[in-house]
Design a protein around this motif. Structure first.
Motif, short mmCIF file in Angstrom:
data_model
loop_
_atom_site.label_atom_id
_atom_site.label_comp_id
_atom_site.label_asym_id
_atom_site.label_seq_id
_atom_site.Cartn_x
_atom_site.Cartn_y
_atom_site.Cartn_z
N GLU A 1 -52.27 20.68 -54.70
CA GLU A 1 -52.19 19.75 -55.83
C GLU A 1 -52.08 20.46 -57.17
O GLU A 1 -51.32 20.05 -58.05
N GLU A 2 -52.84 21.55 -57.32
CA GLU A 2 -52.83 22.26 -58.59
C GLU A 2 -51.44 22.82 -58.89
O GLU A 2 -50.93 22.69 -60.01
N TYR A 3 -50.81 23.43 -57.89
CA TYR A 3 -49.47 23.97 -58.10
C TYR A 3 -48.47 22.86 -58.39
O TYR A 3 -47.63 22.97 -59.28
N ALA A 4 -48.58 21.75 -57.65
CA ALA A 4 -47.65 20.63 -57.84
C ALA A 4 -47.80 20.03 -59.24
O ALA A 4 -46.81 19.68 -59.88
N MET A 5 -49.03 19.94 -59.73
CA MET A 5 -49.26 19.39 -61.07
C MET A 5 -48.63 20.28 -62.14
O MET A 5 -48.04 19.81 -63.11
N ARG A 6 -48.76 21.59 -61.96
CA ARG A 6 -48.13 22.53 -62.90
C ARG A 6 -46.61 22.40 -62.84
O ARG A 6 -45.92 22.44 -63.88
N ALA A 7 -46.07 22.27 -61.64
CA ALA A 7 -44.62 22.16 -61.48
C ALA A 7 -44.08 20.89 -62.14
O ALA A 7 -43.01 20.90 -62.76
N ILE A 8 -44.82 19.79 -62.01
CA ILE A 8 -44.41 18.54 -62.65
C ILE A 8 -44.31 18.73 -64.15
O ILE A 8 -43.35 18.28 -64.80
N GLN A 9 -45.29 19.39 -64.74
CA GLN A 9 -45.28 19.60 -66.18
C GLN A 9 -44.14 20.54 -66.61
O GLN A 9 -43.56 20.38 -67.69
N SER A 10 -43.82 21.51 -65.77
CA SER A 10 -42.71 22.41 -66.08
C SER A 10 -41.39 21.66 -66.09
O SER A 10 -40.53 21.88 -66.95
N VAL A 11 -41.20 20.78 -65.13
CA VAL A 11 -40.00 19.95 -65.11
C VAL A 11 -39.97 19.05 -66.34
O VAL A 11 -38.91 18.84 -66.97
N ALA A 12 -41.13 18.52 -66.73
CA ALA A 12 -41.21 17.69 -67.93
C ALA A 12 -40.84 18.50 -69.17
O ALA A 12 -40.26 17.96 -70.13
N ALA A 13 -41.18 19.79 -69.18
CA ALA A 13 -40.81 20.64 -70.32
C ALA A 13 -39.30 20.74 -70.46
O ALA A 13 -38.75 20.71 -71.57
N ILE A 14 -38.60 20.86 -69.34
CA ILE A 14 -37.14 20.93 -69.37
C ILE A 14 -36.57 19.58 -69.81
O ILE A 14 -35.59 19.53 -70.56
N TRP A 15 -37.18 18.53 -69.37
CA TRP A 15 -36.82 17.19 -69.84
C TRP A 15 -36.95 17.10 -71.36
O TRP A 15 -36.08 16.58 -72.06
N GLY A 16 -38.05 17.64 -71.90
CA GLY A 16 -38.25 17.64 -73.34
C GLY A 16 -37.20 18.44 -74.09
O GLY A 16 -36.73 18.04 -75.16
N ILE A 17 -36.81 19.59 -73.53
CA ILE A 17 -35.75 20.41 -74.14
C ILE A 17 -34.44 19.63 -74.19
O ILE A 17 -33.72 19.64 -75.19
N TYR A 18 -34.14 18.95 -73.10
CA TYR A 18 -32.92 18.14 -73.04
C TYR A 18 -32.96 17.02 -74.07
O TYR A 18 -31.97 16.75 -74.76
N MET A 19 -34.12 16.39 -74.21
CA MET A 19 -34.23 15.26 -75.13
C MET A 19 -34.11 15.70 -76.58
O MET A 19 -33.59 14.96 -77.41
#
Length: 473
Positions: free
Chosen positions: A80-98
Motif C-alpha cells: 500500500e505504501e508504494y502504491a500510494m507514493r506511485a499514485i501521487q507521482s502520477v498526479a505530479a505528472i498530471w499537474g505538470i500537464y495541467m
C-alpha cells in the motif's frame, strides 16, 4: 508548418513528463518508510469505507483520497505504501500537464508553457512532496484542472465542461479541506460573472442554469461532510483542525509574524540547491534589490524590443551573458551559486507578481488569488513545504510568463532564450541530484521505527489469529 511546430512542442512536453515520472518511480523504492501517522490514517479511512462504516469518525481527514485507494487495499496484493507514493507521482505528472494547458488557455506562448513545465518537473519541494503517500499532489492536480476548466468554460461555454468542472472541484474539496476555500473563490467569481452577463444580456435563466451546473455537483459531492458535521457537532462547517491540538495555528500577532517568516522561508527558497526546506532570506540585501531591478528591466526591455531587430539582438545577448555567468559561478564557485540562487529567485518570485497580473489580466488575478488563499491557509495552519504543493505550479507559471512572455518573434531567439533562462533552475536540479541519496538516507533514518512496524504488520496479517502492536500506528 504550424502543425509540425505544435507537434514538436507536444513531443517536448512528453519527454519532460516521461523523465519526471521516471525519476520519481526510480526514487520511490528507495524509501524505507513513512514518518508520522497521516498515511496510515488514510488507509484506516479506506478500510472504514470498505466495511461500510462512517469515514468521518475519529479523524480530521477527508475520504476523497481514501476512496481512490479502495482497489489497492481491496486487492491485498500491493504494498500500500508504494502504491500510494506511485499514485501521487502520477498526479505530479498530471499537474505538470495541467500547468501547460493553463498557460495555453491564458494565451501564453508554447515557450512559456514548456518553460513552466520544465522548472516545475524537478523543483525540489514539488518533487519530494509528490512522492509522499499523502494526497497533497493529487489535490494539486485536481485544483489545477478546476482552474483550467473554469477558464475554458467561460471561453467556450459547454454544459458538459461546466459539469466536469463541478465534479472535479467537489472532489478536490473532498480530498483536502483547502479545497473549500478554493471552491468559495470560484463560486464568488462565477457569481459576479453571471450577474454581469445577466445584466447585459437579460438571459438570467441561462446564467442560473450555468451556475447550478457548475456548483451543484460540487455541493453534492461534499454534502456528506456537512451532514456528518451537523449531526455530530451541530455545525456543518466544523473541523477538528480548528481546535488547534499540536498544530502551529496562528492565534496572535507574534504567531502570525513567525508563521509568515516560515512561509516566506519555504516559498523563497524553493530553488535552494539543498534538500533542506527552510531558509529565511533577507529581503533588503543588495543582491535581492539588484535582482528585483534586473527582472523589471528585463520585462520592460523585452516589451519594447518585439519590433526592433537591434533591440531583439540585445535580448539574445543578455540571455547568453546571463547563462554564461551562471555556468561560470556553478563550475568555478559552486558555493557562491548555492548561496545566491535562493536570493535571486526569491526576488524574481515577488517581482513577478505585478508583472504577471499586467501580462495576464483577470485570468492571472484568479490564479494569484487562488494561490494566495492556499498559501494563507498553510501560514495559518502549519508552514511545512508539503502544505504549499498546490502553489508551486502557479509560481512556476508566473516566473515563466515574466521571463519568456514577451520574446521577439524570431524563431531562433524564441528558442534559445528560454533555454538560457532555464539554466539556473537546471543547475539547481543537478546539485540536488548529487545529494539525493543522502537525503533519502536521512529520511529513512527518521522513519525506521514506523517502517519496521508497517512491514511487520503486513507480514502478521498473513498469520492466523489476532494481531496487536504496542504502537499507535
Amino acid at each position: 508548418m504550424a502543425f509540425k511546430k505544435q507537434h514538436i512542442w507536444w513531443v517536448l512536453l512528453g519527454c519532460i513528463m516521461t523523465s519526471a515520472l521516471g525519476a520519481r518511480l526510480w526514487v520511490i523504492p528507495q524509501f524505507g518508510g513513512v514518518s508520522g501517522g497521516d498515511a496510515y490514517n488514510y488507509l484506516f479511512i479506506t478500510k472504514s469505507i470498505m466495511a461500510g462504516e462512517n469515514p468521518f469518525t475519529n479523524t480530521k481527514r477527508l475520504p476523497g483520497y481514501p476512496i481512490t485507494l479502495i482497489p489497492i487495499v481491496g486487492s491485498g496484493t500491493f504494498d500500500e505504501e508504494y502504491a500510494m507514493r506511485a499514485i501521487q507521482s502520477v498526479a505530479a505528472i498530471w499537474g505538470i500537464y495541467m500547468i501547460v494547458l493553463l498557460a495555453r488557455s491564458m494565451q501564453q506562448s508554447w515557450q512559456v508553457a514548456i518553460f513552466a513545465a520544465t522548472i516545475l518537473a524537478f523543483q525540489k519541494d514539488y518533487f519530494w512532496t509528490s512522492m509522499r503517500p499523502e494526497p497533497y499532489t493529487l489535490y494539486t492536480a485536481l485544483l489545477l484542472s478546476a482552474l483550467w476548466l473554469f477558464l475554458e468554460g467561460y471561453k467556450k461555454p459547454s454544459w458538459k465542461q461546466h459539469l466536469v468542472f463541478g465534479i472535479i472541484l467537489g472532489y478536490a474539496a473532498f480530498t483536502r479541506q483547502e479545497g473549500f476555500m478554493a471552491a468559495a473563490i470560484f463560486g464568488i467569481c462565477s457569481l459576479v460573472r453571471e450577474i454581469y452577463i445577466g445584466i447585459h444580456t437579460k438571459h438570467w435563466q441561462q446564467s442560473l442554469q450555468r451556475y447550478f451546473t457548475m456548483y451543484l455537483p460540487a455541493l453534492l459531492i461534499v454534502s456528506p461532510f456537512f451532514i456528518n458535521n451537523t449531526l455530530a457537532y451541530g455545525n456543518p462547517l466544523y473541523s477538528p483542525y480548528l481546535e488547534g491540538d499540536r498544530l502551529q495555528i496562528v492565534d496572535s500577532f507574534l504567531a502570525f509574524q513567525d508563521a509568515t517568516g516560515a512561509t516566506w522561508g519555504i516559498i523563497g527558497s524553493i530553488w535552494k540547491p539543498a534538500w533542506d526546506q527552510l531558509e529565511r532570506l533577507d529581503l533588503t540585501s543588495g543582491l535581492f534589490l539588484t535582482s528585483t531591478i534586473g527582472l523589471l528591466a528585463w520585462y520592460w526591455y523585452t516589451r519594447i524590443s518585439k519590433n526592433s531587430k537591434p533591440l531583439s539582438a540585445g535580448i539574445l545577448g543578455i540571455a547568453i551573458v546571463f547563462a554564461t555567468g551562471t555556468l561560470f559561478y556553478y563550475i568555478y564557485d559552486e558555493q557562491t551559486f548555492t548561496e545566491t540562487m535562493p536570493i535571486i529567485t526569491a526576488a524574481w518570485i515577488l517581482t513577478s507578481i505585478p508583472l504577471f497580473l499586467f501580462q495576464t489580466k483577470w485570468k492571472g488575478a484568479l490564479l494569484l488569488v487562488v494561490a494566495l488563499s492556499q498559501i494563507g491557509i498553510a501560514t495559518w495552519f502549519h508552514p511545512f513545504a508539503k502544505h504549499y504543493q498546490q502553489a508551486y505550479p502557479i509560481i512556476a507559471l508566473m516566473l515563466a510568463t515574466v521571463l519568456c512572455g514577451n520574446l521577439p518573434k524570431k524563431s531562433f531567439n524564441r528558442g534559445i532564450i528560454p533555454i538560457a533562462a532555464a539554466i539556473p533552475f537546471i543547475l539547481v536540479t543537478v546539485l540536488l541530484g548529487q545529494d539525493i541519496n543522502a537525503a533519502i538516507d536521512e529520511q529513512n533514518e527518521g522513519t525506521a521505527l514506523d517502517s519496521v512496524i508497517y512491514r511487520a504488520s503486513r507480514y502478521a496479517r498473513s498469520l492466523p489469529g489476532p494481531v496487536g502492536f504496542d504502537q499507535a500506528y
